[in-house]
Design a protein around this motif. Structure first.
Motif, PDB file in Angstrom:
ATOM      1  N   ALA A  23      56.120  37.556  50.576  1.00  0.00           N
ATOM      2  CA  ALA A  23      57.166  37.820  49.585  1.00  0.00           C
ATOM      3  C   ALA A  23      57.079  39.256  49.065  1.00  0.00           C
ATOM      4  O   ALA A  23      58.103  39.907  48.843  1.00  0.00           O
ATOM      5  CB  ALA A  23      57.048  36.825  48.432  1.00  0.00           C
ATOM      6  N   ALA A  24      55.852  39.758  48.889  1.00  0.00           N
ATOM      7  CA  ALA A  24      55.672  41.132  48.413  1.00  0.00           C
ATOM      8  C   ALA A  24      56.164  42.132  49.450  1.00  0.00           C
ATOM      9  O   ALA A  24      56.786  43.136  49.105  1.00  0.00           O
ATOM     10  CB  ALA A  24      54.204  41.385  48.083  1.00  0.00           C
ATOM     11  N   VAL A  25      55.925  41.857  50.712  1.00  0.00           N
ATOM     12  CA  VAL A  25      56.399  42.749  51.773  1.00  0.00           C
ATOM     13  C   VAL A  25      57.921  42.764  51.798  1.00  0.00           C
ATOM     14  O   VAL A  25      58.544  43.820  51.896  1.00  0.00           O
ATOM     15  CB  VAL A  25      55.832  42.315  53.148  1.00  0.00           C
ATOM     16  CG1 VAL A  25      56.524  43.055  54.280  1.00  0.00           C
ATOM     17  CG2 VAL A  25      54.342  42.545  53.207  1.00  0.00           C
ATOM     18  N   ARG A  26      58.534  41.593  51.671  1.00  0.00           N
ATOM     19  CA  ARG A  26      59.996  41.517  51.684  1.00  0.00           C
ATOM     20  C   ARG A  26      60.617  42.154  50.438  1.00  0.00           C
ATOM     21  O   ARG A  26      61.777  42.561  50.467  1.00  0.00           O
ATOM     22  CB  ARG A  26      60.449  40.062  51.798  1.00  0.00           C
ATOM     23  CG  ARG A  26      60.305  39.497  53.187  1.00  0.00           C
ATOM     24  CD  ARG A  26      61.037  38.176  53.328  1.00  0.00           C
ATOM     25  NE  ARG A  26      60.712  37.223  52.285  1.00  0.00           N
ATOM     26  CZ  ARG A  26      59.816  36.240  52.399  1.00  0.00           C
ATOM     27  NH1 ARG A  26      59.156  36.096  53.524  1.00  0.00           N
ATOM     28  NH2 ARG A  26      59.598  35.410  51.413  1.00  0.00           N
ATOM     29  N   ALA A  41      49.750  53.270  48.607  1.00  0.00           N
ATOM     30  CA  ALA A  41      50.491  52.692  47.483  1.00  0.00           C
ATOM     31  C   ALA A  41      50.968  51.278  47.812  1.00  0.00           C
ATOM     32  O   ALA A  41      50.941  50.394  46.952  1.00  0.00           O
ATOM     33  CB  ALA A  41      51.678  53.573  47.125  1.00  0.00           C
ATOM     34  N   ARG A  42      51.408  51.073  49.061  1.00  0.00           N
ATOM     35  CA  ARG A  42      51.834  49.724  49.468  1.00  0.00           C
ATOM     36  C   ARG A  42      50.666  48.758  49.418  1.00  0.00           C
ATOM     37  O   ARG A  42      50.798  47.635  48.915  1.00  0.00           O
ATOM     38  CB  ARG A  42      52.424  49.750  50.882  1.00  0.00           C
ATOM     39  CG  ARG A  42      53.806  50.299  50.959  1.00  0.00           C
ATOM     40  CD  ARG A  42      54.437  50.030  52.313  1.00  0.00           C
ATOM     41  NE  ARG A  42      53.609  50.396  53.449  1.00  0.00           N
ATOM     42  CZ  ARG A  42      53.629  51.578  54.053  1.00  0.00           C
ATOM     43  NH1 ARG A  42      54.450  52.520  53.628  1.00  0.00           N
ATOM     44  NH2 ARG A  42      52.850  51.821  55.085  1.00  0.00           N
ATOM     45  N   LYS A  43      49.514  49.165  49.923  1.00  0.00           N
ATOM     46  CA  LYS A  43      48.340  48.299  49.893  1.00  0.00           C
ATOM     47  C   LYS A  43      47.935  47.975  48.455  1.00  0.00           C
ATOM     48  O   LYS A  43      47.572  46.846  48.144  1.00  0.00           O
ATOM     49  CB  LYS A  43      47.174  48.963  50.644  1.00  0.00           C
ATOM     50  CG  LYS A  43      47.382  48.976  52.143  1.00  0.00           C
ATOM     51  CD  LYS A  43      46.310  49.750  52.865  1.00  0.00           C
ATOM     52  CE  LYS A  43      45.025  48.977  52.876  1.00  0.00           C
ATOM     53  NZ  LYS A  43      43.980  49.602  53.699  1.00  0.00           N
ATOM     54  N   ARG A  44      48.028  48.960  47.576  1.00  0.00           N
ATOM     55  CA  ARG A  44      47.719  48.742  46.169  1.00  0.00           C
ATOM     56  C   ARG A  44      48.704  47.743  45.552  1.00  0.00           C
ATOM     57  O   ARG A  44      48.315  46.844  44.814  1.00  0.00           O
ATOM     58  CB  ARG A  44      47.746  50.078  45.424  1.00  0.00           C
ATOM     59  CG  ARG A  44      47.264  50.010  44.006  1.00  0.00           C
ATOM     60  CD  ARG A  44      47.092  51.386  43.372  1.00  0.00           C
ATOM     61  NE  ARG A  44      48.248  52.261  43.551  1.00  0.00           N
ATOM     62  CZ  ARG A  44      48.262  53.353  44.313  1.00  0.00           C
ATOM     63  NH1 ARG A  44      47.186  53.706  44.986  1.00  0.00           N
ATOM     64  NH2 ARG A  44      49.348  54.098  44.413  1.00  0.00           N
ATOM     65  N   PHE A  45      49.988  47.869  45.890  1.00  0.00           N
ATOM     66  CA  PHE A  45      51.007  46.940  45.404  1.00  0.00           C
ATOM     67  C   PHE A  45      50.722  45.521  45.885  1.00  0.00           C
ATOM     68  O   PHE A  45      50.787  44.566  45.100  1.00  0.00           O
ATOM     69  CB  PHE A  45      52.391  47.404  45.887  1.00  0.00           C
ATOM     70  CG  PHE A  45      53.489  46.440  45.575  1.00  0.00           C
ATOM     71  CD1 PHE A  45      53.952  46.275  44.286  1.00  0.00           C
ATOM     72  CD2 PHE A  45      54.081  45.690  46.594  1.00  0.00           C
ATOM     73  CE1 PHE A  45      54.981  45.385  44.000  1.00  0.00           C
ATOM     74  CE2 PHE A  45      55.102  44.809  46.323  1.00  0.00           C
ATOM     75  CZ  PHE A  45      55.548  44.657  45.016  1.00  0.00           C
TER      76      PHE A  45
END
Length: 65
Positions: A23-26, A41-45
């Protein structure tokens, strides 16, 4: 206080970590996912979303007696 980004995912407490991650990726815009410089930043998110979900599950499991 729950992270507003996590709340926008709209997941139930019983969701698995894999479901949270999907869901976070989408939730991210495809252009944001495509930029290589945003990888950290994506990995942190993603980690923040997983931690928020784990905290929500822990809060839901605590007995209220």
């Amino acid at each position: 206080m729950t992270d507003p980004a996590y709340q926008r995912l709209g997941l139930p407490v019983t969701a698995s970590p894999y479901t949270v991650l999907r869901a976070a990726v989408r939730a991210l815009h495809p252009d944001t996912r495509a930029v290589r410089g945003f990888r950290a930043a994506r990995k942190r998110f993603y980690r923040q979303m997983l931690c928020a979900h784990a905290a929500r599950q822990a809060a839901d499991d605590t007995p209220t007696d």
